[in-house]
Write a protein that holds these residues in place. Structure first.
Motif, PDB file in Angstrom:
ATOM      1  N   ASN A 134      -5.772  11.552 -33.461  1.00 38.38           N
ATOM      2  CA  ASN A 134      -6.174  10.205 -33.035  1.00 38.38           C
ATOM      3  C   ASN A 134      -5.639   9.891 -31.641  1.00 38.38           C
ATOM      4  N   LEU A 135      -4.402  10.341 -31.360  1.00 37.95           N
ATOM      5  CA  LEU A 135      -3.837  10.115 -30.030  1.00 37.95           C
ATOM      6  C   LEU A 135      -4.640  10.857 -28.968  1.00 37.95           C
ATOM      7  N   ARG A 136      -5.035  12.093 -29.295  1.00 35.08           N
ATOM      8  CA  ARG A 136      -5.836  12.860 -28.346  1.00 35.08           C
ATOM      9  C   ARG A 136      -7.170  12.154 -28.086  1.00 35.08           C
ATOM     10  N   TYR A 137      -7.768  11.643 -29.178  1.00 32.85           N
ATOM     11  CA  TYR A 137      -9.042  10.927 -29.036  1.00 32.85           C
ATOM     12  C   TYR A 137      -8.851   9.648 -28.221  1.00 32.85           C
ATOM     13  N   GLN A 138      -7.749   8.945 -28.482  1.00 38.19           N
ATOM     14  CA  GLN A 138      -7.483   7.715 -27.729  1.00 38.19           C
ATOM     15  C   GLN A 138      -7.227   8.010 -26.261  1.00 38.19           C
ATOM     16  N   GLN A 139      -6.584   9.147 -25.971  1.00 36.66           N
ATOM     17  CA  GLN A 139      -6.361   9.515 -24.572  1.00 36.66           C
ATOM     18  C   GLN A 139      -7.680   9.789 -23.871  1.00 36.66           C
ATOM     19  N   GLU A 140      -8.581  10.485 -24.579  1.00 35.48           N
ATOM     20  CA  GLU A 140      -9.896  10.735 -23.992  1.00 35.48           C
ATOM     21  C   GLU A 140     -10.637   9.428 -23.741  1.00 35.48           C
ATOM     22  N   LEU A 141     -10.515   8.497 -24.711  1.00 37.87           N
ATOM     23  CA  LEU A 141     -11.159   7.193 -24.524  1.00 37.87           C
ATOM     24  C   LEU A 141     -10.562   6.450 -23.337  1.00 37.87           C
ATOM     25  N   GLU A 142      -9.229   6.565 -23.192  1.00 39.16           N
ATOM     26  CA  GLU A 142      -8.564   5.878 -22.085  1.00 39.16           C
ATOM     27  C   GLU A 142      -9.033   6.433 -20.748  1.00 39.16           C
ATOM     28  N   VAL A 143      -9.123   7.778 -20.666  1.00 34.02           N
ATOM     29  CA  VAL A 143      -9.590   8.398 -19.426  1.00 34.02           C
ATOM     30  C   VAL A 143     -11.019   7.975 -19.126  1.00 34.02           C
ATOM     31  N   GLU A 144     -11.853   7.983 -20.182  1.00 27.20           N
ATOM     32  CA  GLU A 144     -13.240   7.567 -19.994  1.00 27.20           C
ATOM     33  C   GLU A 144     -13.318   6.097 -19.597  1.00 27.20           C
ATOM     34  N   SER A 145     -12.441   5.288 -20.225  1.00 23.97           N
ATOM     35  CA  SER A 145     -12.433   3.858 -19.899  1.00 23.97           C
ATOM     36  C   SER A 145     -12.017   3.630 -18.453  1.00 23.97           C
ATOM     37  N   GLU A 146     -11.031   4.390 -17.985  1.00 25.17           N
ATOM     38  CA  GLU A 146     -10.619   4.255 -16.586  1.00 25.17           C
ATOM     39  C   GLU A 146     -11.752   4.655 -15.649  1.00 25.17           C
ATOM     40  N   ARG A 147     -12.463   5.714 -16.013  1.00 20.11           N
ATOM     41  CA  ARG A 147     -13.588   6.141 -15.185  1.00 20.11           C
ATOM     42  C   ARG A 147     -14.654   5.054 -15.120  1.00 20.11           C
ATOM     43  N   ARG A 148     -14.932   4.464 -16.284  1.00 25.64           N
ATOM     44  CA  ARG A 148     -15.928   3.387 -16.322  1.00 25.64           C
ATOM     45  C   ARG A 148     -15.450   2.163 -15.542  1.00 25.64           C
ATOM     46  N   MET A 149     -14.142   1.882 -15.641  1.00 24.46           N
ATOM     47  CA  MET A 149     -13.621   0.722 -14.917  1.00 24.46           C
ATOM     48  C   MET A 149     -13.759   0.905 -13.413  1.00 24.46           C
ATOM     49  N   VAL A 150     -13.529   2.143 -12.932  1.00 23.48           N
ATOM     50  CA  VAL A 150     -13.705   2.406 -11.502  1.00 23.48           C
ATOM     51  C   VAL A 150     -15.160   2.199 -11.105  1.00 23.48           C
ATOM     52  N   GLU A 151     -16.060   2.774 -11.908  1.00 19.05           N
ATOM     53  CA  GLU A 151     -17.480   2.613 -11.617  1.00 19.05           C
ATOM     54  C   GLU A 151     -17.893   1.147 -11.692  1.00 19.05           C
ATOM     55  N   LEU A 152     -17.356   0.440 -12.696  1.00 16.06           N
ATOM     56  CA  LEU A 152     -17.697  -0.979 -12.855  1.00 16.06           C
ATOM     57  C   LEU A 152     -17.167  -1.797 -11.690  1.00 16.06           C
ATOM     58  N   SER A 153     -15.995  -1.424 -11.196  1.00 18.64           N
ATOM     59  CA  SER A 153     -15.417  -2.128 -10.058  1.00 18.64           C
ATOM     60  C   SER A 153     -16.308  -1.986  -8.832  1.00 18.64           C
ATOM     61  N   HIS A 154     -16.841  -0.788  -8.622  1.00 20.45           N
ATOM     62  CA  HIS A 154     -17.735  -0.582  -7.484  1.00 20.45           C
ATOM     63  C   HIS A 154     -19.051  -1.316  -7.686  1.00 20.45           C
ATOM     64  N   ALA A 155     -19.531  -1.334  -8.958  1.00 17.52           N
ATOM     65  CA  ALA A 155     -20.771  -2.066  -9.232  1.00 17.52           C
ATOM     66  C   ALA A 155     -20.583  -3.558  -8.977  1.00 17.52           C
ATOM     67  N   LYS A 156     -19.406  -4.078  -9.376  1.00 12.01           N
ATOM     68  CA  LYS A 156     -19.127  -5.491  -9.145  1.00 12.01           C
ATOM     69  C   LYS A 156     -19.077  -5.796  -7.653  1.00 12.01           C
ATOM     70  N   GLU A 157     -18.451  -4.897  -6.905  1.00 14.07           N
ATOM     71  CA  GLU A 157     -18.360  -5.100  -5.461  1.00 14.07           C
ATOM     72  C   GLU A 157     -19.750  -5.112  -4.827  1.00 14.07           C
ATOM     73  N   ILE A 158     -20.593  -4.189  -5.252  1.00 16.25           N
ATOM     74  CA  ILE A 158     -21.951  -4.137  -4.710  1.00 16.25           C
ATOM     75  C   ILE A 158     -22.711  -5.400  -5.061  1.00 16.25           C
ATOM     76  N   GLN A 159     -22.591  -5.831  -6.334  1.00 17.55           N
ATOM     77  CA  GLN A 159     -23.326  -7.021  -6.772  1.00 17.55           C
ATOM     78  C   GLN A 159     -22.869  -8.263  -6.010  1.00 17.55           C
ATOM     79  N   GLN A 160     -21.553  -8.389  -5.807  1.00 19.09           N
ATOM     80  CA  GLN A 160     -21.040  -9.532  -5.069  1.00 19.09           C
ATOM     81  C   GLN A 160     -21.568  -9.560  -3.631  1.00 19.09           C
ATOM     82  N   ARG A 161     -21.712  -8.382  -3.057  1.00 22.10           N
ATOM     83  CA  ARG A 161     -22.183  -8.315  -1.675  1.00 22.10           C
ATOM     84  C   ARG A 161     -23.685  -8.586  -1.574  1.00 22.10           C
ATOM     85  N   LEU A 162     -24.412  -8.414  -2.673  1.00 16.26           N
ATOM     86  CA  LEU A 162     -25.844  -8.698  -2.652  1.00 16.26           C
ATOM     87  C   LEU A 162     -26.151 -10.181  -2.830  1.00 16.26           C
ATOM     88  N   LEU A 163     -25.176 -10.931  -3.363  1.00 18.72           N
ATOM     89  CA  LEU A 163     -25.359 -12.376  -3.488  1.00 18.72           C
ATOM     90  C   LEU A 163     -25.024 -13.042  -2.149  1.00 18.72           C
TER      91      LEU A 163
END
Length: 581
Positions: A325-354
């Motif tokens: 379960n810890l190994r699975y949670q670590q994978e989820l955490e890594v994936e979540s961090e990757r998504r958060m980085v991508e989401l942060s860039h998406a938010k930045e792009i969206q803010q600049r389009l408004l």
């Protein structure tokens, strides 16, 4: 309706006769910044992070502080064995001592009764002709009895029962006179005042002190029996026997010595057995501890081998499940961090389009406000120049929040930026936008929109609504208008039905009129009691504060909305665009 702000990819994509605007340059610059953190870079970074967690060397189980379980169990078990053996042998020693004392008592009683009966018989034989004054007046009788008692005493003393002294006392004129004694000089010390009667014989514990042998003190039992004349029933004397307890003490001392030795041996054996048993018990625990330290160092691929089916084996299996379960949670955490980085860039792009600043329009007091429920949203607002004399105002809401809603919002913005100058009719703009969006939008998703084109010269405004919230107008004269032309949401139909339903309405604006465009995140805002802010409150607010500046108008509305929500969570995106002529 769910709201999610979408950053649109600005700029014309090679469409002929369409002039590119500044939005395409902004979008291109945003995309170039994303190259700095590509998915491959993220994956490499996360992989390095996961691998780095396994380089820590686990500590040895010898780092355990304090006494080990094996040693504790050995000490406790050995101590218990020693105590049990010691108590058992003490009880046995007490039983042996009590048995020997009973044997001595039986022998003493038997000897005392024998001496007493002998005294009675000899008294009848040798003193039958004595004077009434007593046997002491018959020297011959006294001498004969003395000789007889001495011979009897010698016979008793030579027995194997450990008799120290046997004496006979005959009464004459209320005085005791010893006629026989094994020792001529001895004294008696009382050990216990308790007197026990066994078979008519009094038994007492004494200390026998032999004066003639250097005051030797010997613990003993004193046995005493009264001699009764069968004719007169009177007491004529008493028989006394002293039996040594030295053998009892000697045997008891030996037994206790054996007790100490056996207890020590038992404790040693107990320690050895307990240590061997504890080693068997602690070995799998130490192995499990080693596995825990390996996993705590970051190696989530490591597995524990359960060597038994008892509680420790069950614990090892449970630990393996926890590691997985810890190994699975670590994978989820890594994936979540990757998504958060991508989401942060998406938010930045969206803010600049408004719109990042309020346009300076001649004779228009304009202000807007936007707040996403999540990092990115499906709400969209814009102020777009159509030509020198016309400007477009719009507020749109995509069904759904998050990434899907923001992607649709970006597409809507791109389409509107492309077609905004193609017509001065809001109906035609809506129809063209619907045809372009309906072919690409995901089934089940749609977009509501309020689209307005204002003629800055004569203040005539055209309005079309694609199933959106009404346009609110508070005139300077006091008239209040809730305007919502017919229309269905963008994306429901690819063209024919939408084109027949969509309407366009013209309205003349005058100086001092307040116009409000908004999304349903305002009227559907919930209080902690699950009560919506509602259309009625919104209408009353517009009527009450229509005359103040647009910025103050928006600020007061947001304050009132926060008071209504209190601690309740914001569930939908909030967007408002208002201006006063």
């Amino acid at each position: 309706m769910k709201k999610n702000d979408k950053a649109s990819r600005g700029g014309a994509r090679g469409r002929s006769k369409i002039k590119k605007d500044n939005s395409s340059d902004e979008f291109s610059r945003s995309r170039s910044r994303l190259k700095a953190v590509s998915p491959s870079d993220l994956n490499k970074k996360n992989s390095d992070r996961m691998n780095s967690t396994t380089v820590r060397k686990p500590r040895s189980h010898t780092d355990i502080r304090g006494y080990s379980i094996g040693l504790k169990m050995s000490i406790i078990f050995g101590f218990l064995v020693a105590v049990m053996v010691f108590i058992s042998l003490l009880v046995l020693s007490s039983i042996v001592e009590s048995s020997l004392e009973d044997e001595i008592k039986a022998s003493g009683v038997k000897s005392t009764v024998f001496l007493s009966e002998t005294t009675r018989i000899m008294n009848e034989v040798y003193l039958s002709n004595s004077s009434e004054e007593g046997i002491n007046h018959d020297p011959n009788a006294n001498r004969n009895m003395q000789i007889f008692y001495e011979s009897v005493g010698e016979s008793i003393n030579t027995s194997k029962v450990g008799i120290l002294c046997a004496a006979v006392y005959l009464y004459a004129k209320d005085k005791q006179s010893p006629y026989m004694s094994s020792f001529k000089q001895y004294s008696i010390e009382t050990v216990s005042p308790v007197v026990e009667v066994v078979g008519g014989v009094k038994v007492e514990r004494k200390i026998f002190k032999i004066i003639e042998k250097g005051d030797i003190k010997i613990p003993c039992f004193k046995f005493e029996k009264t001699v009764i004349d069968p004719k007169t029933k009177a007491e004529i004397g008493k028989a006394v026997v002293y039996i040594s307890m030295s053998k009892v003490k000697e045997v008891t001392s030996k037994v206790r010595g054996i007790t100490y030795v056996v207890a020590f041996i038992g404790a040693a054996i107990g320690l050895l057995v307990a240590y061997m048993f504890s080693q068997t018990l602690s070995k799998p625990i130490l192995l499990l501890l080693r596995d825990i330290q390996i996993v705590s160092g970051g190696d989530f691929e490591h597995r524990t081998k359960a060597s038994s089916k008892d509680e420790i084996g069950t614990l090892a299996k449970a630990f393996d499940r926890m590691t997985e379960n810890l190994r699975y949670q670590q994978e989820l955490e890594v994936e979540s961090e990757r998504r958060m980085v991508e989401l942060s860039h998406a938010k930045e792009i969206q803010q600049r389009l408004l719109p990042r600043r309020i346009p300076n329009l001649r004779g228009i007091d304009l202000h807007f406000y936007y707040q996403a429920a999540k990092d990115v949203s499906g709400d969209y607002y814009d102020v777009m120049p159509v030509n020198e004399d016309h400007v477009a105002f719009l507020v749109a809401d995509v069904s759904g929040k998050g990434i899907p809603g923001s992607m649709v919002m970006t597409e809507i913005r791109t389409i509107l930026q492309i077609i905004r100058t193609s017509s001065l009719s809001t109906k035609k703009i809506m129809s063209r936008a619907n045809r372009l969006i309906a072919s690409d939008i995901k089934p089940g998703m749609f977009v509501t929109m309020m689209y307005c084109i204002l003629n800055l010269k004569n203040n005539v405004m055209l309005v079309s609504s694609a199933g959106h919230n009404p346009l609110l107008i508070q005139r300077a004269t006091g008239e209040y208008i809730s305007l919502n032309p017919k229309g269905i949401a963008l994306g429901f139909d690819k063209g024919p039905i939408f084109d027949r339903v969509i309407a366009e309405q013209k309205i003349q604006l005058y100086k001092g009129d307040r116009i409000v465009l908004y999304t349903d995140g305002i009227v559907e805002a919930m209080s902690p009691e699950r009560e919506e802010y509602g259309d009625d409150r919104m209408d009353e607010f517009v009527k009450r504060y229509a005359k103040i500046s647009s910025k103050d108008f928006v600020d007061k509305l947001m304050d009132e909305l926060k008071d209504h929500q209190d601690v309740a969570e914001q569930h939908d995106d909030i967007t408002i665009l208002t201006f006063k002529v």
